[in-house]
Design an enzyme around this catalytic site. Structure first.
Site, short mmCIF file in Angstrom:
data_model
loop_
_atom_site.label_atom_id
_atom_site.label_comp_id
_atom_site.label_asym_id
_atom_site.label_seq_id
_atom_site.Cartn_x
_atom_site.Cartn_y
_atom_site.Cartn_z
N LYS A 125 0.82 -1.13 0.02
CA LYS A 125 0.03 0.04 -0.03
C LYS A 125 0.70 1.37 0.12
O LYS A 125 1.34 1.79 0.85
CB LYS A 125 -0.73 -0.12 1.46
CG LYS A 125 -2.44 0.81 0.99
CD LYS A 125 -2.12 2.16 0.85
CE LYS A 125 -1.86 2.77 1.90
NZ LYS A 125 -1.64 4.44 1.59
N GLU A 137 9.25 1.83 10.83
CA GLU A 137 10.63 2.39 10.50
C GLU A 137 9.81 3.94 10.51
O GLU A 137 9.23 4.19 9.45
CB GLU A 137 11.06 2.15 9.06
CG GLU A 137 11.72 0.86 8.90
CD GLU A 137 13.29 1.07 9.19
OE1 GLU A 137 13.78 1.96 10.08
OE2 GLU A 137 13.94 -0.09 8.91
N CYS A 151 14.48 10.17 6.07
CA CYS A 151 14.37 10.04 7.54
C CYS A 151 15.45 9.85 8.23
O CYS A 151 15.71 10.33 9.33
CB CYS A 151 13.74 8.47 7.73
SG CYS A 151 14.46 7.38 6.79
N GLU A 166 10.83 16.73 13.80
CA GLU A 166 11.25 16.56 12.29
C GLU A 166 10.48 17.32 11.35
O GLU A 166 9.20 17.57 11.25
CB GLU A 166 10.73 15.00 11.88
CG GLU A 166 11.18 14.50 10.77
CD GLU A 166 10.77 13.01 10.43
OE1 GLU A 166 9.74 12.78 10.51
OE2 GLU A 166 11.90 12.55 9.87
P1 NAP Z 1 2.80 9.18 6.73
O1 NAP Z 1 1.86 10.19 6.70
O2 NAP Z 1 2.99 8.53 7.99
O3 NAP Z 1 2.25 8.20 5.69
C1 NAP Z 1 2.90 6.77 5.30
C2 NAP Z 1 2.04 5.97 4.80
O4 NAP Z 1 0.86 5.40 5.74
C3 NAP Z 1 1.05 6.14 3.63
O5 NAP Z 1 0.98 5.03 2.84
C4 NAP Z 1 -0.03 6.48 4.33
O6 NAP Z 1 -1.23 6.53 3.24
C5 NAP Z 1 -0.30 5.47 5.49
N1 NAP Z 1 -1.17 5.88 6.60
C6 NAP Z 1 -1.57 7.11 7.01
N2 NAP Z 1 -2.35 7.09 8.08
C7 NAP Z 1 -2.48 5.43 8.30
C8 NAP Z 1 -3.18 4.96 9.22
N3 NAP Z 1 -3.90 5.22 10.48
N4 NAP Z 1 -3.09 3.41 9.30
C9 NAP Z 1 -2.54 2.88 8.34
N5 NAP Z 1 -1.85 3.52 7.06
C10 NAP Z 1 -1.85 4.92 7.47
O7 NAP Z 1 4.25 9.49 6.19
P2 NAP Z 1 4.58 10.28 4.97
O8 NAP Z 1 4.26 11.58 5.01
O9 NAP Z 1 4.19 9.29 3.88
O10 NAP Z 1 6.29 9.91 4.80
C11 NAP Z 1 7.04 10.83 5.68
C12 NAP Z 1 7.34 10.24 7.17
O11 NAP Z 1 8.07 8.95 6.88
C13 NAP Z 1 8.46 11.14 7.84
O12 NAP Z 1 8.21 11.01 9.20
C14 NAP Z 1 9.69 10.24 7.67
O13 NAP Z 1 10.85 10.24 8.63
C15 NAP Z 1 9.19 8.84 7.62
N6 NAP Z 1 10.21 8.09 6.96
C16 NAP Z 1 10.94 7.19 7.76
C17 NAP Z 1 11.82 6.15 6.91
C18 NAP Z 1 12.62 5.35 7.99
O14 NAP Z 1 13.14 4.28 7.24
N7 NAP Z 1 12.62 5.14 9.06
C19 NAP Z 1 11.92 6.00 5.79
C20 NAP Z 1 11.28 6.96 4.96
C21 NAP Z 1 10.34 7.86 5.68
P3 NAP Z 1 -2.55 7.33 3.39
O15 NAP Z 1 -2.07 8.72 3.36
O16 NAP Z 1 -3.33 7.20 2.31
O17 NAP Z 1 -3.31 7.33 4.71
#
Ligand code: NAP
Length: 489
Positions: A182, A258, A291, A392
């Protein structure tokens, strides 16, 4: 203008439109204009994907036939190799990657990570002999067998989508799981290609499924709550990671997380190349949307003014050499979307309100295009308790914090909710001692690189639970079963 192929769902071996034919526009970060269309999955589509993955796990030999899955994952890799130009297009037009970043995490390092998984696969332990033990009046011989955990939901973000999708999908497949990928709504194409090429590779129906939609959290929450899903492998924000733990609790879901980071780079006063160490923290690559970026630079008070002058010169030297989609040397483009641009600009305002000094940058740059451009930005005179040092930002904003001595540097680095990555530069023994005391999942000493597909990656504290990549990354998808029988049988 580029138009990307329509991103289709992939469910039970079929490339499909969403039920009812719903679609949504995929928006280019460079222009703010539609650059393609994606199927907008309904709850029924997600349900069908879960059912297919469950069936493929329970009723086929996928989970037990290791040779078959290794051969298919190898063939899949070859198809991705042939798709490199398409993968680059997707990274540029969906994720807003600059051309100079394609040869790094967006495509080249992502595919290298896949090769690394194939290379370490031989080292996965599938069985372990625990020998004999006397108990309850007789002797038993015990073995552990390591089995795939079952149906995996891989929920991924938009920043380096191919890299993260590979990190989860390839490891889960090699382990013998079936998968529902997803991807984030901004980057559906980087997920859809896993469906298209899975069909071409000839994976059994239901082993890989890909669903996405524009309705926030809908598909993700369904996957997290469903009892037929055994494990959720999630990369994204810490806030959503916590929600996933909560929502997975009623079905005691195994979760792998992650999450975010606010990593510190400590430059010591005896760093072999002080200027270079300071300059390598300039948050340019992919507009700081990583990240593991080192977004807090810690420099000694005794050399703070020098570091400030080096950074000013570095950022001024960069000048306008960013933000051109046609320039192969550029590493930085726009941020992903309007919401993210507003968030980053909001933090820049917060930094000024908190009393930090804006050394360079700080503005939106509509002159670069109609998309979401924020200029490279650096704050000095930052205290570690400021919000810009603790939260962040996920944008091109570096904060520079002074420290008194080594103990103070360690304290500041560790005074963070996060613990994903970091760096220490200085004389080797001193830097190694400090690296061992930083509470974080990886630390580069004198710019040693600790992110690669053959070694584990993950976070301490609010940066996550578990490890991705390397043998450990495949083993995350295994269960341990003990079998014992009377000794000598
Ligand atoms: P996000 O808003 O947390 O969303 C990530 C994924 O989760 C999306 O596919 C989102 O899809 C889904 N999602 C959102 N709410 C959800 C819920 N309640 N239940 C299940 N899935 C849900 O993150 P982002 O804005 O895409 O990415 C940025 C973040 O990712 C940053 O905080 C970054 O640090 C982190 N990141 C971490 C790593 C690592 O390896 N540690 C690597 C890359 C990025 P929908 O929007 O459709 O809900």
């Amino acid at each position: 203008m580029t138009t990307l192929p329509e991103a289709k769902l992939f469910i039970d071996g079929q490339l499909r439109d969403a039920a009812g034919g719903r679609t949504y526009d995929v928006i280019s970060p460079w222009t703010g204009e539609p650059v393609g269309k994606a199927a907008d999955a309904t709850a029924g589509d997600v349900e069908a994907a879960i059912a297919a993955a469950r069936r493929a796990f329970d009723e086929t030999d996928w989970s037990t036939n290791r040779e078959k899955r290794l051969a298919l994952v190898r063939k899949y890799r070859e198809l991705f190799e042939a798709a490199r130009p398409r993968l680059a297009e997707l990274a540029i037009h969906e994720a807003g990657a600059a051309m100079g970043a394609i040869d790094k995490a967006h495509v080249a390092l992502a595919l290298q990570g896949w090769d690394d998984y194939l290379e370490v696969f031989d080292r996965v332990q599938w069985e372990k002999d625990y020998g004999n033990k006397f108990g309850y009046g007789y002797e038993s011989h015990r073995i552990a067998v390591y089995e795939p955990v079952g149906v995996v939901a891989a929920i991924t973000p938009w920043n380096v989508p191919l890299y993260v999708n590979i990190g989860k999908v390839v490891a889960a497949l090699l382990a013998g799981c079936t998968v529902i990928l997803k991807p984030a709504p901004d980057t559906p194409g980087a997920g859809a290609i896993f469906g298209e090429l899975a069909r071409e590779a000839g994976f059994p129906d239901g082993v890989i499924n890909v669903v996405f939609g524009q309705n926030p959290a809908e598909a993700g929450e369904m996957l997290v709550k469903d009892p037929r899903v055994d494990l959720v492998s999630f990369t994204g924000s810490t806030a959503v990671g916590k929600r996933i733990m909560e929502q997975g609790a009623p079905t005691l879901k195994r979760v792998f997380l992650e999450l975010g980071g606010k990593s510190a780079k400590i430059v010591l006063d005896d760093a072999p190349n002080f200027a270079m160490d300071v300059l390598t923290t300039m948050l340019i690559f992919h507009a700081g949307q990583g990240c593991a970026v080192q977004s807090r630079l810690l420099v000694p008070e005794s050399r703070y003014e020098e570091a400030r002058a080096i950074l000013k010169q570095g950022y001024e030297g960069l000048g306008d050499n960013w933000g051109d989609p046609a320039n192969p040397a550029h590493l930085m483009g726009p941020v992903i979307n309007k919401r993210q641009m507003e968030r980053v600009l909001g933090y820049i305002q917060i930094g000024q309100d908190e009393g930090a000094t804006l050394l360079y940058g700080g503005r939106a740059r509509p002159d670069k295009g109609s998309g979401y451009f924020v200029e490279p930005t650096v704050f000095v005179d930052v205290r570690n308790d400021m919000r810009i040092a603790q939260e962040e930002i996920f944008g091109p904003v570096l904060v520079v914090i002074p420290y008194k001595d080594d103990e103070d540097a360690i304290r500041i680095a560790n005074e963070s909710a996060y613990g994903l990555s970091g760096g220490v530069s200085g004389s080797f023994d001193r830097a190694m001692k400090i690296a061992r005391r930083i509470r974080t999942g990886s630390v580069g000493v004198n710019n040693g690189m600790c992110i690669a597909g053959d070694i584990p990656f993950g976070g301490y504290k609010a940066s996550g639970i578990g490890r991705e990549w390397g043998v450990e990354g495949i083993e995350e998808f295994l269960e341990t079963k003990m079998i014992a029988y009377p000794a000598g049988a």
